[in-house]
Write a protein that holds these residues in place. Structure first.
Motif, PDB file in Angstrom:
ATOM      1  N   ASP A  95     -31.111   1.638 -10.103  1.00  7.02           N
ATOM      2  CA  ASP A  95     -31.229   1.951 -11.560  1.00  7.02           C
ATOM      3  C   ASP A  95     -31.962   3.248 -12.104  1.00  7.02           C
ATOM      4  N   ASP A  96     -33.043   3.722 -11.179  1.00  7.56           N
ATOM      5  CA  ASP A  96     -33.749   4.735 -11.615  1.00  7.56           C
ATOM      6  C   ASP A  96     -32.882   5.922 -11.522  1.00  7.56           C
ATOM      7  N   SER A 100     -30.425   6.378 -13.998  1.00  9.14           N
ATOM      8  CA  SER A 100     -30.984   6.831 -15.306  1.00  9.14           C
ATOM      9  C   SER A 100     -31.295   8.532 -15.239  1.00  9.14           C
TER      10      SER A 100
END
Length: 247
Positions: free
Chosen positions: A89-90, A93
């Motif tokens: 997810d990081d 993003s």
């Protein structure tokens, strides 16, 4: 997403390469609705692509997958030669913030923030010095014709001016690719044309653009036009757009 197949190198400078992308939504009660069916698409540097199609055809879902706002249910997606399915997810993003700018039909401006503050918001999670970001934001607002309204809040701006703020915000981090979802959907004809003039100029400066629109006049401004019909891609002559796959 299935990662077993390899992708043949493309001689063009390919920013995004999608192969057999599918997307299925699970409805309440467990009912499955497949929105995209085996979509394959190359997005090359400098492209200006219009995705057209009726409501529910899957064009916005495809745009959100390209922009890392949705995850595909199956298939392969490489963004700048990196397998998207391998990102956490990081990482997703960070890639979204660094590589992609977004313009939406509804603007999504912070109502109590000035035009300048709204543009600066997209630089929040970058390592760019604040002074450099501010200078860049002011230059972008001048580029979109709002140098005299940088301290106006959205309520004091017209719809077209708000979309120009949103466009400047999308460009602040110098994205490789700009994704626009119905960017003229809430605008009158004259204002729509001015926004399209800006997008055309931005594309001419080297930014790749993928735009969803239902408006034929707007779609005609793009260099490539692809129709999304029942979750599948079709070129204007009716032939499905399916780049060759590697074995």
């Amino acid at each position: 997403m299935d990662n077993q197949r390899t992708i043949r190198p493309d001689p063009a400078a390919c920013l995004a390469r999608l192969r057999e992308i599918s997307k299925t939504f699970i409805q309440p009660g467990g009912l499955e609705t497949q929105v995209l069916h085996n979509v394959s698409l190359d997005i090359n540097e400098g492209d200006f692509i219009a995705l057209t199609g009726g409501s529910g055809s899957g064009k916005s879902t495809l745009l959100y997958i390209i922009g890392l706002l949705e995850q595909a249910s199956g298939g392969l997606y490489h963004l700048m030669e990196r397998d998207v399915s391998a990102m956490n997810d990081d990482e997703a993003s960070a890639a979204r913030n660094r590589l992609i700018g977004f313009v939406f039909q509804s603007f999504f401006l912070i109502p109590y923030a000035s035009a300048l503050e709204n543009v600066l918001l997209s630089g929040t999670y970058t390592n760019t010095p604040e002074k450099e970001l501010r200078l860049r934001a002011e230059a972008l607002l001048e580029q979109v014709g709002l140098s005299d309204r940088i301290h106006f809040i959205p309520a004091r701006l017209s719809g077209g001016q708000q979309q120009r703020v949103a466009l400047a915000r999308a460009l602040l981090n110098k994205p490789a690719m700009l994704l626009a979802d119905e960017p003229t959907g809430q605008l009158d004809t004259a204002t729509s044309r001015s926004i399209m003039d800006l997008l055309t100029a931005i594309n001419a400066d080297g930014t790749t653009i993928v735009m969803v629109t239902h408006n034929p006049e707007v779609a005609d401004r793009a260099a490539r036009r692809i129709t999304v019909r029942d979750g599948r891609l079709h070129t204007p002559d009716g032939q499905r757009s399916r780049p060759e796959e590697a074995a």
